[in-house]
Design an enzyme around this catalytic site. Structure first.
Site, PDB file in Angstrom:
ATOM      1  CD  GLN A 102      -2.425  -1.355   2.757  1.00 61.89           C
ATOM      2  OE1 GLN A 102      -3.474  -0.556   3.056  1.00 61.89           O
ATOM      3  NE2 GLN A 102      -1.943  -2.140   3.552  1.00 61.89           N
ATOM      4  CG  HIS A 120      -2.940   2.404  -1.741  1.00 61.05           C
ATOM      5  ND1 HIS A 120      -3.042   2.479  -0.369  1.00 61.05           N
ATOM      6  CD2 HIS A 120      -3.992   1.738  -2.144  1.00 61.05           C
ATOM      7  CE1 HIS A 120      -4.097   1.891   0.272  1.00 61.05           C
ATOM      8  NE2 HIS A 120      -4.784   1.167  -0.784  1.00 61.05           N
TER       9      HIS A 120
HETATM   10  P1  OAD Z   1      -1.330   3.225   8.957  1.00 60.12           P
HETATM   11  O1  OAD Z   1      -0.573   4.281   9.515  1.00 60.12           O
HETATM   12  O2  OAD Z   1      -2.873   3.161   8.961  1.00 60.12           O
HETATM   13  O3  OAD Z   1      -0.904   1.988  10.035  1.00 60.12           O
HETATM   14  C1  OAD Z   1       0.682   1.707  10.096  1.00 60.12           C
HETATM   15  C2  OAD Z   1       0.590   0.265  10.974  1.00 60.12           C
HETATM   16  O4  OAD Z   1       1.890   0.094  10.983  1.00 60.12           O
HETATM   17  C3  OAD Z   1      -0.040   0.452  12.589  1.00 60.12           C
HETATM   18  O5  OAD Z   1      -0.977  -0.907  12.570  1.00 60.12           O
HETATM   19  C4  OAD Z   1       1.126   0.515  13.243  1.00 60.12           C
HETATM   20  O6  OAD Z   1       0.990  -0.193  14.620  1.00 60.12           O
HETATM   21  C5  OAD Z   1       2.074  -0.286  12.511  1.00 60.12           C
HETATM   22  N1  OAD Z   1       3.617   0.213  12.643  1.00 60.12           N
HETATM   23  C6  OAD Z   1       4.308   1.157  12.676  1.00 60.12           C
HETATM   24  N2  OAD Z   1       5.308   1.194  13.055  1.00 60.12           N
HETATM   25  C7  OAD Z   1       6.136  -0.208  12.822  1.00 60.12           C
HETATM   26  C8  OAD Z   1       7.229  -0.835  12.908  1.00 60.12           C
HETATM   27  N3  OAD Z   1       8.262  -0.253  13.070  1.00 60.12           N
HETATM   28  N4  OAD Z   1       7.012  -2.072  12.654  1.00 60.12           N
HETATM   29  C9  OAD Z   1       5.806  -2.883  12.384  1.00 60.12           C
HETATM   30  N5  OAD Z   1       4.637  -2.274  12.547  1.00 60.12           N
HETATM   31  C10 OAD Z   1       4.756  -0.983  12.552  1.00 60.12           C
HETATM   32  O7  OAD Z   1      -0.804   2.608   7.553  1.00 60.12           O
HETATM   33  P2  OAD Z   1      -1.484   1.561   6.575  1.00 60.12           P
HETATM   34  O8  OAD Z   1      -2.154   0.583   7.122  1.00 60.12           O
HETATM   35  O9  OAD Z   1      -0.534   1.459   5.443  1.00 60.12           O
HETATM   36  O10 OAD Z   1      -3.909   5.260   1.844  1.00 60.12           O
HETATM   37  O11 OAD Z   1      -2.763   2.764   5.987  1.00 60.12           O
HETATM   38  C11 OAD Z   1      -3.199   2.271   4.819  1.00 60.12           C
HETATM   39  C12 OAD Z   1      -3.665   3.335   3.833  1.00 60.12           C
HETATM   40  O12 OAD Z   1      -4.305   4.322   4.661  1.00 60.12           O
HETATM   41  C13 OAD Z   1      -2.457   4.000   3.375  1.00 60.12           C
HETATM   42  O13 OAD Z   1      -2.024   3.204   2.102  1.00 60.12           O
HETATM   43  C14 OAD Z   1      -2.895   5.314   2.739  1.00 60.12           C
HETATM   44  C15 OAD Z   1      -3.912   5.662   4.093  1.00 60.12           C
HETATM   45  O14 OAD Z   1      -4.821   6.503   4.132  1.00 60.12           O
HETATM   46  C16 OAD Z   1      -4.167   6.001   0.795  1.00 60.12           C
HETATM   47  O15 OAD Z   1      -3.453   7.020   0.980  1.00 60.12           O
HETATM   48  C17 OAD Z   1      -5.226   5.560  -0.052  1.00 60.12           C
END
Ligand code: OAD
Length: 243
Positions: A102, A120
């Protein structure tokens, strides 16, 4: 976590077909901001002001300034051991491995991953609203907004915004990989944005062993086979290391 890691590593090593679904958390240790949670991009910015087609038609210069800021920030970031571990898995499994991300930061390719389904889109691509042409664009000194060198139309970032559909071909490939893999890694995603979030459940329902790697539990943690809590940059190299 330590107790579950050896079994997860064994199941991964036994799988001939593996899919990985990544979210912003895999790039956090590289210095790329995530979206949700403390310090996340959506804490100080409203998606509807910056990441929708309506926001862009209202104020393309504002939207571009935000994307320029992110491009500049990410241009200083390097892949971390989690990205490198996935590149290693691809070398090992060849076409048996599918990387679905993503993330729009391009760090998987910098780590050596060759086939990346960027569902994305990419910060390093632009698309013309006039002629429709999409191209790679890595220059950091673009105006806000930049114009198409071919037709003079308005260029937009080559990313998927809220309210937009994902590329059908990429999504089909991602879905097929999820449906046919024997093991799936779900790394650093809050698992709340569809349709990406559903890919892990597609894999699970089709019989794959699903391994979640995240700093914290997610809404999907109860549905996967194992949830490994910790830094992706610590856990991925251990998971992928030959046993
Ligand atoms: P999020 O910011 O929603 O989630 C990030 C995740 O990574 C969280 O569950 C954290 O707990 C975890 N995390 C953070 N640091 C970490 C690390 N060092 N090791 C392991 N885990 C870690 O990001 P996404 O799930 O990618 O979409 O968000 C999905 C989509 O929402 C993105 O692609 C974007 C956003 O709005 C669009 O822009 C269309």
């Amino acid at each position: 976590m330590a107790a579950e890691l050896p079994l997860a590593r064994q199941r991964l090593a036994q799988a001939g077909r593996v899919a990985a679904l990544c979210g912003a958390g895999i790039s956090a240790e590289s210095g790329v901001p995530t979206f949700r949670g403390r310090g996340g991009l959506w804490e100080n910015h409203r998606p509807e002001d910056l990441a929708t087609p309506e926001a862009f038609s209202r104020d393309p210069a504002l939207v571009w300034r935000w994307y320029h800021w992110r491009r500049e920030l990410i241009s200083h970031c390097q892949p971390n051991p989690a990205h490198l571990a996935l590149a290693e898995l691809e070398r090992r499994l060849g076409r048996g491995f599918t990387l679905i991300t993503q993330n729009v930061d391009g760090l998987h390719a910098l780590a050596g991953s060759r086939e990346v389904l960027e569902i994305h889109g990419s910060l390093w691509r632009v698309r013309c609203l006039g002629c429709g042409r999409e191209r790679e664009e890595r220059r950091l000194d673009l105006p806000a907004p930049p114009l198409c060198p071919d037709c003079g139309g308005l260029l937009r970032p080559g990313v998927v915004w809220f309210g937009e559909s994902l590329d059908g071909v990429l999504l089909e490939r991602a879905w097929r990989a999820a449906h046919t893999c024997e093991a799936m890694l779900v790394i650093g995603t809050s698992a709340v944005v569809q349709p990406a979030a559903s890919l892990a459940l597609v894999a699970k329902q089709a019989g794959a062993y699903v391994i979640e790697v995240n700093l914290a539990a997610t809404p999907q943690s109860g549905q996967v086979d194992v949830s490994l809590l910790g830094l992706a940059g610590d856990i991925l190299p251990q998971l992928v290391a030959p046993s």
